[in-house]
Design a protein around this motif. Structure first.
Motif, PDB file in Angstrom:
ATOM      1  N   GLN A 167      53.287  36.892  73.276  1.00 10.19           N
ATOM      2  CA  GLN A 167      53.428  35.751  74.180  1.00 10.19           C
ATOM      3  C   GLN A 167      54.791  35.754  74.865  1.00 10.19           C
ATOM      4  O   GLN A 167      54.904  35.438  76.058  1.00 10.19           O
ATOM      5  CB  GLN A 167      53.223  34.443  73.412  1.00 10.19           C
ATOM      6  CG  GLN A 167      51.788  34.204  72.961  1.00 10.19           C
ATOM      7  CD  GLN A 167      51.580  32.791  72.435  1.00 10.19           C
ATOM      8  OE1 GLN A 167      52.528  32.041  72.250  1.00 10.19           O
ATOM      9  NE2 GLN A 167      50.343  32.434  72.198  1.00 10.19           N
ATOM     10  N   ILE A 168      55.823  36.102  74.126  1.00 11.16           N
ATOM     11  CA  ILE A 168      57.170  36.149  74.693  1.00 11.16           C
ATOM     12  C   ILE A 168      57.257  37.240  75.763  1.00 11.16           C
ATOM     13  O   ILE A 168      57.846  37.034  76.835  1.00 11.16           O
ATOM     14  CB  ILE A 168      58.214  36.388  73.591  1.00 11.16           C
ATOM     15  CG1 ILE A 168      58.340  35.127  72.711  1.00 11.16           C
ATOM     16  CG2 ILE A 168      59.571  36.768  74.175  1.00 11.16           C
ATOM     17  CD1 ILE A 168      59.181  35.323  71.467  1.00 11.16           C
ATOM     18  N   ALA A 169      56.673  38.402  75.489  1.00 12.78           N
ATOM     19  CA  ALA A 169      56.682  39.496  76.458  1.00 12.78           C
ATOM     20  C   ALA A 169      55.964  39.082  77.745  1.00 12.78           C
ATOM     21  O   ALA A 169      56.455  39.357  78.853  1.00 12.78           O
ATOM     22  CB  ALA A 169      56.029  40.735  75.858  1.00 12.78           C
TER      23      ALA A 169
ATOM     24  N   LEU B 239      65.188  37.568  66.420  1.00 15.81           N
ATOM     25  CA  LEU B 239      64.475  36.517  65.696  1.00 15.81           C
ATOM     26  C   LEU B 239      63.940  37.108  64.394  1.00 15.81           C
ATOM     27  O   LEU B 239      63.475  38.250  64.364  1.00 15.81           O
ATOM     28  CB  LEU B 239      63.294  35.978  66.514  1.00 15.81           C
ATOM     29  CG  LEU B 239      63.585  35.347  67.882  1.00 15.81           C
ATOM     30  CD1 LEU B 239      62.264  34.978  68.561  1.00 15.81           C
ATOM     31  CD2 LEU B 239      64.455  34.112  67.722  1.00 15.81           C
ATOM     32  N   PHE B 240      64.023  36.340  63.322  1.00 13.88           N
ATOM     33  CA  PHE B 240      63.376  36.734  62.063  1.00 13.88           C
ATOM     34  C   PHE B 240      62.342  35.662  61.766  1.00 13.88           C
ATOM     35  O   PHE B 240      62.686  34.517  61.444  1.00 13.88           O
ATOM     36  CB  PHE B 240      64.377  36.846  60.913  1.00 13.88           C
ATOM     37  CG  PHE B 240      63.783  37.508  59.687  1.00 13.88           C
ATOM     38  CD1 PHE B 240      63.792  38.887  59.556  1.00 13.88           C
ATOM     39  CD2 PHE B 240      63.199  36.742  58.684  1.00 13.88           C
ATOM     40  CE1 PHE B 240      63.229  39.498  58.429  1.00 13.88           C
ATOM     41  CE2 PHE B 240      62.639  37.343  57.566  1.00 13.88           C
ATOM     42  CZ  PHE B 240      62.655  38.728  57.430  1.00 13.88           C
ATOM     43  N   VAL B 241      61.073  36.046  61.914  1.00 20.16           N
ATOM     44  CA  VAL B 241      59.964  35.108  61.782  1.00 20.16           C
ATOM     45  C   VAL B 241      59.346  35.237  60.394  1.00 20.16           C
ATOM     46  O   VAL B 241      58.994  36.338  59.961  1.00 20.16           O
ATOM     47  CB  VAL B 241      58.889  35.385  62.861  1.00 20.16           C
ATOM     48  CG1 VAL B 241      57.755  34.367  62.775  1.00 20.16           C
ATOM     49  CG2 VAL B 241      59.517  35.371  64.250  1.00 20.16           C
TER      50      VAL B 241
ATOM     51  N   ALA C 184      60.970  29.536  70.004  1.00 13.26           N
ATOM     52  CA  ALA C 184      61.493  30.866  70.319  1.00 13.26           C
ATOM     53  C   ALA C 184      62.020  30.941  71.750  1.00 13.26           C
ATOM     54  O   ALA C 184      63.104  31.490  71.992  1.00 13.26           O
ATOM     55  CB  ALA C 184      60.409  31.918  70.107  1.00 13.26           C
ATOM     56  N   VAL C 185      61.277  30.390  72.697  1.00  8.63           N
ATOM     57  CA  VAL C 185      61.700  30.425  74.101  1.00  8.63           C
ATOM     58  C   VAL C 185      63.002  29.655  74.285  1.00  8.63           C
ATOM     59  O   VAL C 185      63.888  30.071  75.053  1.00  8.63           O
ATOM     60  CB  VAL C 185      60.594  29.862  75.026  1.00  8.63           C
ATOM     61  CG1 VAL C 185      61.133  29.590  76.429  1.00  8.63           C
ATOM     62  CG2 VAL C 185      59.429  30.849  75.093  1.00  8.63           C
ATOM     63  N   ALA C 186      63.144  28.548  73.588  1.00  7.16           N
ATOM     64  CA  ALA C 186      64.381  27.763  73.679  1.00  7.16           C
ATOM     65  C   ALA C 186      65.574  28.581  73.196  1.00  7.16           C
ATOM     66  O   ALA C 186      66.656  28.554  73.800  1.00  7.16           O
ATOM     67  CB  ALA C 186      64.250  26.474  72.867  1.00  7.16           C
TER      68      ALA C 186
END
Length: 211
Positions: A19-21, A131-133, A202-204
């Motif tokens: 989604q981020i990509a 990020l570490f999810v 994540a986007v923030a």
């Protein structure tokens, strides 16, 4: 622009990374698929993932453009991936591929999103954002169980939980590139978050880093 997303199995990092990509228009690489494809290739040839020579040969013959997504998403392929991923020679063979992807994203994209176990610590230690999810094992096991059942794979949730814990142990205790958060990674626990909520968080984080 390189975004590194690490975390354990079924934490939601793969869905989040895709989604981020798409959101930023960056190239995406599921590095775990490279290890899954290597493990699956060994199994398909009748070999043993614990065999160093067989695992290395499969890694060196890997063609990312022809990975069978359905075949590599089986429980057996996942287990084989975790086994071959601890082998230094296999990791070295795949490391260069990952770094080339990050430094020169295909399609002329201006950035790349890579997800895996050691992207922020080993593959791309200078990534712009890390990020570490993660999520608790029970939640992750339930997610994987739902995923496998949807694919028509009959397996108990208890067995999946056992597999998740064993994979976590192997990934965190391996001597080569163990799974751990980078010192400058942003921790994102998705145990109680929907994928939409996790994406917003994540986007923030990424937008703040880019600004």
């Amino acid at each position: 622009m390189v975004i590194a997303i690490d975390g354990p199995a079924a934490s939601g990092k793969g869905t989040l990374a895709r989604q981020i990509a798409r959101h930023y228009g960056y190239a995406y690489l599921d590095t775990g698929s490279l290890y899954r494809a290597t493990g699956q290739a060994v199994l398909a040839s009748g070999g043993d993932p614990n065999d160093d020579k067989a695992a290395l040969a499969a890694a060196q013959a890997l063609d990312a453009a022809h990975i069978d997504e359905r075949a590599i998403r089986t429980r057996e392929a996942g287990d084989a991936a975790s086994i071959v991923a601890v082998k230094p020679a296999v990791r070295a063979a795949i490391l260069d591929f990952q770094r080339d992807f990050a430094s020169s994203p295909p399609g002329g994209e201006k950035g790349a999103v890579l997800d895996g176990r050691d992207i922020g610590t080993v593959v791309c230690p200078n990534a712009t954002v890390k990020l570490f999810v993660t999520a608790n094992p029970e939640i992750r096991a339930h997610r994987r169980w739902l995923e496998l059942n949807k694919s028509g794979v009959a397996v108990s949730e208890a067995q999946i939980l056992e597999d998740v814990r064993e994979r976590d142990r192997r990934d965190t205790e391996r001597t080569t590139s163990p799974m751990r958060p980078a010192s400058d990674a942003h921790l994102l626990d998705t145990s109680d978050l929907s994928i939409e909520a996790a994406f917003d968080v994540a986007v923030a984080i990424i937008d703040k880093a880019m600004s």
